[in-house]
Motif scaffolding. Structure first.
Motif, short mmCIF file in Angstrom:
data_model
loop_
_atom_site.label_atom_id
_atom_site.label_comp_id
_atom_site.label_asym_id
_atom_site.label_seq_id
_atom_site.Cartn_x
_atom_site.Cartn_y
_atom_site.Cartn_z
N THR A 77 -24.96 29.52 16.54
CA THR A 77 -23.90 29.34 15.54
C THR A 77 -23.68 30.62 14.75
N ILE A 78 -24.77 31.34 14.44
CA ILE A 78 -24.63 32.64 13.78
C ILE A 78 -23.81 33.59 14.66
N GLY A 79 -24.08 33.56 15.96
CA GLY A 79 -23.34 34.42 16.89
C GLY A 79 -21.86 34.09 16.93
N LEU A 80 -21.52 32.81 16.77
CA LEU A 80 -20.12 32.39 16.85
C LEU A 80 -19.29 32.90 15.68
N VAL A 93 -14.58 26.53 15.26
CA VAL A 93 -13.61 26.27 14.19
C VAL A 93 -14.32 26.04 12.86
N ALA A 94 -15.45 25.33 12.89
CA ALA A 94 -16.18 25.03 11.65
C ALA A 94 -16.71 26.29 11.00
N MET A 95 -17.01 27.33 11.81
CA MET A 95 -17.54 28.57 11.25
C MET A 95 -16.52 29.31 10.38
N GLU A 96 -15.26 28.90 10.46
CA GLU A 96 -14.25 29.51 9.59
C GLU A 96 -14.29 28.92 8.18
N HIS A 97 -15.06 27.84 8.01
CA HIS A 97 -15.08 27.15 6.71
C HIS A 97 -16.51 26.93 6.19
N SER A 98 -17.52 27.30 6.96
CA SER A 98 -18.90 27.03 6.57
C SER A 98 -19.81 28.12 7.08
N GLY A 99 -20.96 28.29 6.41
CA GLY A 99 -22.00 29.17 6.91
C GLY A 99 -22.73 28.51 8.06
N PRO A 100 -23.36 29.28 8.94
CA PRO A 100 -23.97 28.72 10.15
C PRO A 100 -25.13 27.77 9.89
#
Length: 270
Positions: A59-62, A3-10
């Motif tokens: 996190t990059i993969g997500l 969910v955080a990856m929708e608002h932040s870079g990894p």
């Protein structure tokens, strides 16, 4: 994290999460800061680099793969740990431990579900796959240093190194500081507090648990996820329940210590 990856870079998110965890651990264990030794700085730095690579790539993969697919690929760290330990330290796992690894690995695949099997070789999948090697290296490094260092001081160093290194890689990846969002802030602070407890526990527990056995125990993470999800109203498919049972069986099998005829139980260390 997904969910955080929708608002932040990894790398920004990983950096904030681990820097938060490092600051929390430094505040909680401030009395131990005066006794730092060189080996603890080396151990913390090495584990911190592995943490940054593992969580950063995952996190990059997500950003481009689903959380289910990510969980499926990440499961490959389970068989990687005994293989790497065997290759680097020439330490062959015992047969029952290998059986436990196999059971836990199959259980993780069943937990991921059939949708995770449809994997291509895009950038997200490759990043997640490479992250499993870093995760395996982290577990092996913790096991190698655990009995030689103070768990509190190593935890502080590894968390701060991971956080600062993640921020340092942002320009290399062309990543910028994201617009403010309470979502990434709350996720980073909450996961940071949890990470502090997680890494401290790993550093302490692996003083007496081998990296391979620890890996099998860590495979129980999605089982707990399923249990808490059940309390929240989720329902696991029958194959997922079988997978959870196989993971638990793998943990139990790996802890079996068959004794030869006439062999006595070893005395605990003084």
């Amino acid at each position: 994290m997904h969910v955080a990856m929708e608002h932040s870079g990894p790398m920004f998110f990983v950096g904030l999460r681990f820097l938060t965890a490092g600051v929390i651990s430094a505040i909680v264990f401030h009395r131990s800061l005066a006794g730092f030794r060189r080996i603890e700085l080396i151990a913390g730095a090495a584990i911190g680099v592995a943490l940054c690579a593992g969580y950063g790539l995952q996190t990059i993969g997500l950003q481009t793969v689903s959380s289910t697919e990510s969980a499926f690929i990440t499961a490959f760290y389970v068989p990687l740990v005994p293989l790497l330990q065997w290759a680097v330290f020439r330490t062959a796992p015992k047969p029952l431990v290998l059986v436990g690894v196999a059971l836990a690995f199959v259980g993780l695949l069943l937990l991921a579900g059939p949708g995770a099997l449809q994997i291509g070789l895009g950038p997200g999948q490759i990043a997640t796959l490479v992250s499993t090697a870093a995760i395996a290296a982290e577990i092996i490094l913790i096991g190698f240093f655990a009995a030689k260092v103070d768990a509190r001081r190593v935890t502080i160093v590894q968390l701060l190194v991971c956080g600062l290194l993640s921020f340092a890689t942002m320009p290399l990846l062309g990543e910028r500081v994201p617009a403010f969002s309470w979502i990434w802030l709350a996720a980073a602070v909450g996961l940071g507090a949890a990470t502090c407890l997680i890494q401290l526990t790993m550093n302490w527990a692996q003083r007496t648990v081998s990296p391979t056995r620890a890996t099998i125990i860590y495979a129980g993470e999605p089982v707990w996820g399923g249990a808490f999800g059940r309390l929240a109203g989720d329902r696991l498919a029958p194959t997922a329940l079988i997978g959870a049972a196989l993971i638990v069986a793998g943990i139990l099998v790996s802890e079996l210590k068959p004794r030869g005829r006439g062999e006595r139980e070893p005395l605990p260390p003084e």
